[in-house]
Motif scaffolding. Structure first.
Motif, PDB file in Angstrom:
ATOM      1  N   PRO A  83     -14.170 -20.458  36.679  1.00 17.70           N
ATOM      2  CA  PRO A  83     -13.790 -19.386  37.620  1.00 17.70           C
ATOM      3  C   PRO A  83     -12.399 -19.602  38.237  1.00 17.70           C
ATOM      4  O   PRO A  83     -11.657 -18.646  38.440  1.00 17.70           O
ATOM      5  CB  PRO A  83     -14.861 -19.445  38.705  1.00 17.70           C
ATOM      6  N   LEU A  84     -12.047 -20.849  38.509  1.00 15.44           N
ATOM      7  CA  LEU A  84     -10.729 -21.139  39.083  1.00 15.44           C
ATOM      8  C   LEU A  84      -9.618 -20.884  38.078  1.00 15.44           C
ATOM      9  O   LEU A  84      -8.598 -20.276  38.409  1.00 15.44           O
ATOM     10  CB  LEU A  84     -10.657 -22.584  39.564  1.00 15.44           C
ATOM     11  N   ASN A  85      -9.799 -21.376  36.859  1.00 15.49           N
ATOM     12  CA  ASN A  85      -8.757 -21.186  35.854  1.00 15.49           C
ATOM     13  C   ASN A  85      -8.584 -19.712  35.500  1.00 15.49           C
ATOM     14  O   ASN A  85      -7.478 -19.273  35.205  1.00 15.49           O
ATOM     15  CB  ASN A  85      -9.055 -22.024  34.611  1.00 15.49           C
ATOM     16  N   ARG A  86      -9.661 -18.936  35.568  1.00 17.48           N
ATOM     17  CA  ARG A  86      -9.566 -17.499  35.289  1.00 17.48           C
ATOM     18  C   ARG A  86      -8.745 -16.806  36.378  1.00 17.48           C
ATOM     19  O   ARG A  86      -7.900 -15.970  36.086  1.00 17.48           O
ATOM     20  CB  ARG A  86     -10.964 -16.893  35.196  1.00 17.48           C
ATOM     21  N   ARG A  87      -8.973 -17.166  37.638  1.00 19.15           N
ATOM     22  CA  ARG A  87      -8.294 -16.492  38.746  1.00 19.15           C
ATOM     23  C   ARG A  87      -6.926 -17.100  39.073  1.00 19.15           C
ATOM     24  O   ARG A  87      -5.977 -16.385  39.359  1.00 19.15           O
ATOM     25  CB  ARG A  87      -9.168 -16.545  39.991  1.00 19.15           C
ATOM     26  N   LEU A  88      -6.828 -18.417  39.085  1.00 24.63           N
ATOM     27  CA  LEU A  88      -5.610 -19.087  39.544  1.00 24.63           C
ATOM     28  C   LEU A  88      -4.740 -19.615  38.405  1.00 24.63           C
ATOM     29  O   LEU A  88      -3.549 -19.864  38.591  1.00 24.63           O
ATOM     30  CB  LEU A  88      -5.965 -20.244  40.482  1.00 24.63           C
ATOM     31  N   GLY A  89      -5.319 -19.831  37.248  1.00 23.18           N
ATOM     32  CA  GLY A  89      -4.602 -20.395  36.110  1.00 23.18           C
ATOM     33  C   GLY A  89      -3.374 -19.629  35.673  1.00 23.18           C
ATOM     34  O   GLY A  89      -2.378 -20.242  35.290  1.00 23.18           O
ATOM     35  N   PRO A  90      -3.383 -18.279  35.703  1.00 28.66           N
ATOM     36  CA  PRO A  90      -2.196 -17.553  35.230  1.00 28.66           C
ATOM     37  C   PRO A  90      -0.909 -17.919  35.966  1.00 28.66           C
ATOM     38  O   PRO A  90       0.171 -17.811  35.402  1.00 28.66           O
ATOM     39  CB  PRO A  90      -2.561 -16.084  35.464  1.00 28.66           C
ATOM     40  N   PHE A  91      -0.974 -18.352  37.203  1.00 33.05           N
ATOM     41  CA  PHE A  91       0.259 -18.694  37.922  1.00 33.05           C
ATOM     42  C   PHE A  91       0.317 -20.149  38.358  1.00 33.05           C
ATOM     43  O   PHE A  91       1.354 -20.607  38.807  1.00 33.05           O
ATOM     44  CB  PHE A  91       0.483 -17.769  39.125  1.00 33.05           C
ATOM     45  N   LEU A  92      -0.791 -20.908  38.203  1.00 30.88           N
ATOM     46  CA  LEU A  92      -0.769 -22.331  38.549  1.00 30.88           C
ATOM     47  C   LEU A  92      -0.780 -23.231  37.320  1.00 30.88           C
ATOM     48  O   LEU A  92      -0.313 -24.361  37.378  1.00 30.88           O
ATOM     49  CB  LEU A  92      -1.983 -22.696  39.419  1.00 30.88           C
ATOM     50  N   GLY A  93      -1.337 -22.767  36.248  1.00 32.29           N
ATOM     51  CA  GLY A  93      -1.534 -23.597  35.067  1.00 32.29           C
ATOM     52  C   GLY A  93      -2.982 -24.061  35.016  1.00 32.29           C
ATOM     53  O   GLY A  93      -3.795 -23.744  35.883  1.00 32.29           O
ATOM     54  N   GLU A  94      -3.310 -24.808  34.000  1.00 30.54           N
ATOM     55  CA  GLU A  94      -4.688 -25.274  33.789  1.00 30.54           C
ATOM     56  C   GLU A  94      -5.076 -26.287  34.865  1.00 30.54           C
ATOM     57  O   GLU A  94      -4.447 -27.338  34.997  1.00 30.54           O
ATOM     58  CB  GLU A  94      -4.801 -25.918  32.403  1.00 30.54           C
TER      59      GLU A  94
END
Length: 179
Positions: free
Chosen positions: A48-59
């Motif tokens: 859930p985190l990588n889906r929401r935050l990954g696009p601008f934070l990275g994996e």
């Protein structure tokens, strides 16, 4: 008559000594009583985190976070709100050099920041005390805009992000509004 006076003095003593003890006991009971509402469990799943935050934070990796409805009172008798406000708050590791890559961008103008405030007690043990946090309102606006554009079905985000470049950590505190 003398016996009756002894009983009166004893009663007076018990009243004078007992009343403060009862008051202190009631006060401590009130302070120690568990708060109503949900007690969210610390989560470590990454999807859930990588889906929401990954696009601008990275994996993200090694995450400890909470996700909960801040308006939920925990009782079945209340009327549900037409709007939900879900708070996602926690800490996670970025890929090696990820925090420095984000904070090094001059267009976001990162500056030193204090430790995260309003952190749920369940997460306090996962943030290093010696972390040197950096924050940028510009990055917050960028991330919230990216989140709104990329994940429109996941609510409208409003969040704050802090970075520790020495440990490649990100602390996130995001509120998603679902209308």
């Amino acid at each position: 008559m003398e016996a009756q006076r002894g009983h009166t003095n004893r009663r007076r003593f018990l009243l004078i000594a007992g009343l403060p003890l009862l008051t202190v006991g009631a006060g401590l009971t009130y302070l120690m009583w568990p708060e109503p509402g949900p007690r969210p469990e610390v989560r470590t799943d990454l999807e859930p985190l990588n889906r929401r935050l990954g696009p601008f934070l990275g994996e993200l990796s090694d995450a400890h976070w909470l996700g909960y409805d801040i308006d939920d009172k925990g009782d079945d008798r209340s009327i549900p709100s037409p709007d939900s406000r879900i708070r996602v708050v926690g800490v996670a590791h970025l890929p090696a050099g990820g925090a420095a890559a984000i904070t090094g961008r001059p267009d976001h103008a990162f500056a030193a920041a204090g430790a995260p405030s309003d952190l749920p007690a369940a997460l306090k043990g996962y943030l290093p005390a010696a972390a040197t946090w950096q924050h940028s309102p510009g990055f917050d606006a960028y991330a919230n805009g990216r989140g709104a554009a990329d994940q429109a079905s996941d609510g409208i985000p409003s969040g704050r992000y802090l970075f520790d470049t020495a440990r490649d950590l990100v602390h996130f505190d995001v509120l998603y509004l679902f209308t």
